[in-house]
Enzyme design. Structure first.
Site, PDB file in Angstrom:
ATOM      1  N   GLU A 173     -23.832 -15.962 -67.976  1.00 44.66           N
ATOM      2  CA  GLU A 173     -24.847 -15.347 -67.120  1.00 44.66           C
ATOM      3  C   GLU A 173     -26.198 -16.054 -67.233  1.00 44.66           C
ATOM      4  OE1 GLU A 173     -25.059 -11.151 -67.904  1.00 44.66           O
ATOM      5  OE2 GLU A 173     -23.301 -10.778 -66.673  1.00 44.66           O
ATOM      6  N   GLU A 223     -16.187 -10.211 -65.565  1.00 43.84           N
ATOM      7  CA  GLU A 223     -16.501  -8.948 -66.255  1.00 43.84           C
ATOM      8  C   GLU A 223     -16.545  -7.805 -65.268  1.00 43.84           C
ATOM      9  OE1 GLU A 223     -20.066  -9.060 -68.658  1.00 43.84           O
ATOM     10  OE2 GLU A 223     -19.570 -11.062 -69.408  1.00 43.84           O
TER      11      GLU A 223
HETATM   12  C1  GAL Z   1     -23.066  -8.758 -69.374  1.00 39.74           C
HETATM   13  C2  GAL Z   1     -22.821  -9.776 -70.490  1.00 39.74           C
HETATM   14  C3  GAL Z   1     -21.819  -9.231 -71.496  1.00 39.74           C
HETATM   15  C4  GAL Z   1     -22.210  -7.841 -71.909  1.00 39.74           C
HETATM   16  C5  GAL Z   1     -22.346  -6.969 -70.685  1.00 39.74           C
HETATM   17  C6  GAL Z   1     -22.760  -5.563 -70.975  1.00 39.74           C
HETATM   18  O1  GAL Z   1     -24.213  -9.049 -68.695  1.00 39.74           O
HETATM   19  O2  GAL Z   1     -22.326 -10.967 -69.952  1.00 39.74           O
HETATM   20  O3  GAL Z   1     -21.770 -10.089 -72.596  1.00 39.74           O
HETATM   21  O4  GAL Z   1     -23.402  -7.918 -72.598  1.00 39.74           O
HETATM   22  O5  GAL Z   1     -23.311  -7.482 -69.854  1.00 39.74           O
HETATM   23  O6  GAL Z   1     -21.840  -4.939 -71.758  1.00 39.74           O
END
Ligand code: GAL
Length: 886
Positions: free
Chosen positions: A192, A261
């Site tokens: 990110e 994610e």
């Molecule tokens: C995303 C990040 C993850 C985790 C998630 C929140 O932005 O890539 O590593 O932090 O948010 O759980």
């Protein structure tokens, strides 16, 4: 069942090892070697486009003993891929001294994934965010002179490259890439970065290019992704992260649509509420993603686990990383989440031939907020469709290819043959499981055969005999030192501990005392800015504390005439893991520290002589591990001596019997850390969540955010702390605590987590089990949805059976699990049918139809609601087969 799959896995591993050894080759250990590439539509695995479901599991958030079961449960839930980050801070705690042992045995984890027949997406980062301490960076990295993280900075790039190369080399040496017959199909560089890139100007842009080139140059031979990186170079796939990723377009029409994610829950802070993402919305998001052209989706997290030790990030993240994931913190299924997603995955898999055959979808508008996407191969017998109703309020009936379909609000129906609906995201057939955290008799009590007696006489309290030891207030060691000025906390502790003492002296004259008396003034200590916790001691007495993320503190202080000791205990509670310029963030104090209200004006302590003491004496003596060290001064604790601040406690306890996960109930304590048999189980803190902000019921409809559907208002955020079974012996386990604020250790209890109640709520107009269908059953026209009925399935955990049916009604039952009641329509046969089908069994199935129950109210849609209770099976054979014995 899981024991069996574990055994199979071990056997498979043995077999593959034996074969490898006899054949004298190292490649092809888990798969026939295959290549991975991609086109605009999907990843291409061994020449075939694939629709992939991925399950996020972070290996150090569980123990190696838990890994096989977690991987097996992910596979059973329909995952093709396991995804994990690589945790640099764990693998290189000291520069160039690598650690791949225990929970950091990455090679073992990847091999277990391969042995189970799943693929692996390895996100090396090495910045990972992840609510992990310092975002995964080792804290020594910030000491490299001139370093600036995550930008075009030579020092950083050198360290980053060394670590990423190390990981790629280890994976290659172990033959773990797909082209070597290993499970790794994809990697990730950075994480990110697009969120913060603009803070670094041109150097940020250059860094992205460098990172891509460096990664690809390592010759790993599988595709690399960057998530949230709209300027990812041509040879890197830019991927989406978020609650929804339908409609996401990568930055080139040559790249597939990947979702690295999918946030299926959320994390929480000490004193925060517990987030919960409803599975109907999650399934909607996933179905919409594949509907609109997505081809790879990862659940972040499929299993969240635990931030053992001091690994949790900040500001102030709790020890649990449950994340409301489909597999809970302890490794138990979280139902209906796991089961509903399993059905969803099976439905998507039925569509896979059409999804990969079509270059793109045919879009059909069905209504103002309803739409279909149809996927057809050249061979027209293959056709799959998704029908979506994105209206948050209304059920809508739509016409599609000459038939009508009723779509609940905020839902997607999946039609693998463009005709029959096999699944709708809002119709949850999967059971709900209600867990209890309760007392189980200790294993010694179980094996004595005196269960009933022992249950009555034993106590859930961890112990009635505790030892105690005071932690010194202030400097205790030869290594304390004095300098002028206020040093930045992490520069001193190097994050070897949470704790740093700042100690100074101030002189108070007779005139000051007189001035305060005359003017009724109490002087104050003013700290411009501090994080995460500071405790203020004057002359050895605790007079106040503050907590927050860079907050100002003003504390009234009582001072005596002469010299006064001002001692500040600065504490970190997980280092910052998100944002630009992490290396500058630091901890402790910023700005000035001043005493106000003196006769001659303020006394500025900022430039005084300060003595520094790193850490706790007990911590550095490792008193949590050395059970036999009688010299350290432990004394017996008596009931009238608690509570007390900055105190160590220790006791011994027996492990609960059975195989259920074990937790410590710490609700009687304040804040501190706990160790079991020398294993650091994490920080604990009994901070209470705000009273407001939780909803009675959770409406899944409409876009989710982490404030929606929260629970636990007005209660401590976390009271149960997981002790993995493999860290326990059957008896005499050493428990050591460091308590900061005062609590009562006599009330700490050891408990187990188990599923006590299972419920189902299935309507006649739900769909038959997805597994009834196969691709050929459509093609051959063997099955028609209207010939099949939905089926209610109940299952207790392994080693448990259904003891009783506490509620059953086929008709128009009301309410939810644990509060069901019969409605105006009720089949009187309901309970007897369920009892006959389920009692005494581990699992049971009953068809939801009039042919089973009779029709209690014609022309009404009927629902079967059932609540059943699980109890340990009477046979104790499975009870004692701990994983280690297999
Ligand atoms: C995303 C990040 C993850 C985790 C998630 C929140 O932005 O890539 O590593 O932090 O948010 O759980």
């Amino acid at each position: 069942m899981h024991n069996k799959s574990y055994k199979t896995l071990i056997w498979l591993q043995w077999l593959t090892t034996a074969l490898t050894v006899t054949a004298g080759v190292v490649s092809g250990e888990y798969f026939k070697p295959f290549n991975v590439s991609y086109d605009h539509r999907a990843l291409i695995i061994d020449g075939q486009r694939r629709m992939l479901i991925s399950a996020g599991i972070h290996y150090p958030r569980a123990t190696p003993e838990m890994w096989p079961d977690l991987i097996a449960k992910s596979k059973e839930g329909g995952a093709d891929v396991i995804q994990t980050y690589v945790f640099w801070s764990g693998h290189e705690p000291v520069r160039e001294q690598y650690n791949f042992e225990g929970r950091y045995d990455l090679v073992k984890f990847v091999k277990l994934v391969g042995a189970s027949g799943l693929y692996l997406h390895l996100r090396i980062g090495p910045y990972v965010c992840a609510e992990w301490n310092f975002g995964g960076f080792p804290v020594w990295l910030r000491d490299i002179p001139g370093i600036v993280f995550r930008t075009d900075n030579e020092q950083f790039k050198e360290e980053m490259k060394r670590f990423v190369k190390k990981i790629v080399d280890v994976m290659r040496e172990e033959s773990l890439f797909s082209w070597q017959g290993g499970p790794i199909i994809m990697l990730q560089i950075e994480n990110e970065y697009g969120n913060i890139e603009s803070s670094y100007g041109q150097k940020g842009k250059d860094y992205v290019k460098w990172a891509a080139k460096m990664a690809v140059g390592l010759g790993a031979g599988v595709p690399w992704v960057m998530c949230r990186q709209t300027d990812a170079p041509e040879n890197i796939i830019d991927a989406c992260n978020g609650y929804y990723c339908d409609g996401f377009k990568p930055n080139s029409n040559k790249k597939p649509v990947l979702w690295t994610e999918n946030w299926d829950g959320w994390y929480t802070t000490w004193g925060g509420r517990l987030p919960h993402r409803p599975v109907e919305d999650l399934a909607f998001a996933v179905a919409r993603f594949y509907q609109r052209g997505g081809s790879f989706q990862n659940y972040y997290m499929f299993f969240g686990g635990t931030n053992f030790g001091r690994t949790s990030g900040g500001p102030n993240y709790v020890t649990s990383y449950d994340y409301d994931a489909p597999i809970d913190e302890y490794g138990l299924l979280s139902q209906p989440k796991w089961g509903h997603l399993k059905d969803l995955h099976a439905a998507i898999k039925l569509c896979e031939p059409a999804l990969v055959a079509a270059e793109s979808a045919q879009y059909i508008k069905l209504g103002s907020m309803q739409e279909a996407h149809v996927y057809r191969g050249d061979n027209t017998s293959i056709c799959s469709a998704f029908l979506a109703n994105i209206d948050e309020h209304k059920t809508i009936t739509v016409q599609f290819l000459g038939q009508s379909y009723t779509l609940p609000p905020w839902s997607v129906s999946i039609l693998p043959d463009c005709k029959n609906v096999v699944f709708n995201t809002a119709k949850v057939v999967a059971q709900t499981s209600i867990k209890v955290v309760d007392f189980e008799p200790t294993s010694s009590a179980k094996s004595s055969g005196l269960e009933h007696l022992m249950i009555q006489t034993e106590s859930p309290l961890v112990s009635d005999s505790w030892m105690t030891l005071k932690e010194p207030i202030g400097a205790w060691g030869d290594d304390s030192f004095t300098v002028q000025g206020i040093l930045e906390h992490l520069n001193v502790t190097k994050d070897q501990t949470d704790y740093l003492w700042y100690i100074t002296r101030v002189y108070v004259s007779d005139e000051d005392i007189a001035h305060w008396k005359e003017n009724a003034i109490t002087p104050s200590l003013k700290i411009d800015s501090t994080r995460d916790v500071v405790r203020i001691f004057i002359n050895g007495q605790l007079i106040g504390s503050a907590r927050g993320d860079w907050v100002k503190v003003v504390q009234k202080v009582e001072l005596k005439q002469g010299y006064n000791d001002v001692m500040l205990l600065s504490e970190t509670v997980g280092l910052q893991n998100y944002g630009a310029f992490l290396e500058k963030d630091g901890a402790g104090f910023k700005g000035q520290i001043i005493l106000t209200g003196f006769k001659n004006g303020d006394v500025n302590l900022t430039y005084s002589q300060w003595t520094y003491q790193v850490g706790l004496k007990g911590e550095f003596q490792k008193i949590y591990a050395n059970d036999n060290d009688e010299s350290s001064g432990w004394t017996s604790l008596t009931h009238d001596k608690v509570p007390s601040i900055l105190t160590w406690y220790k006791t011994h306890f027996d492990s609960p019997g059975g195989k259920d996960p074990v937790v410590l109930d710490m609700s009687s304590m304040g804040k501190g850390q706990a160790w079991v048999n020398g294993h650091h189980i994490g920080r604990y803190w009994t901070l209470v969540a705000p009273k407001d902000g939780c909803q009675e019921t959770c409406n899944y409809r409409g876009a989710y955010n982490s404030d929606k559907c929260q629970t636990n208002c007005g209660k401590p955020t976390q009271i149960w702390y997981h002790i993995p079974r493999s860290w326990l012996k059957s008896s005499d386990n050493l428990l050591v605590l460091f308590e900061e604020t005062g609590g009562n250790p006599f009330e700490i209890s050891v408990k187990t987590v188990s599923v006590e109640t299972v419920c189902a709520h299935v309507s006649e107009d739900y769909y038959p089990p997805v597994k009834t269908w196969s691709q050929s059953s459509y093609i051959n026209g063997e099955l028609f949805a209207d010939q099949l009925n939905p089926v209610m399935e109940l299952q207790c955990e392994d080693g448990y059976t259904i003891e009783s049916i506490d509620f059953a009604s086929y008709g128009t039952p009301q309410g939810r699990c644990q509060s069901f009641s019969t409605g105006s329509c009720h089949a009187p046969t309901s309970t007897s049918i369920l009892t006959k089908a389920c009692e005494g069994k581990n699992s049971c199935k009953v068809e939801v139809s009039n042919s089973v129950f009779g029709d209690p109210c014609p022309r009404t849609v009927k629902t079967l609601a059932v609540e059943a209770r699980c109890k340990p099976s009477s046979s104790t054979t499975s009870w004692y087969t701990g994983l280690s014995e297999i």
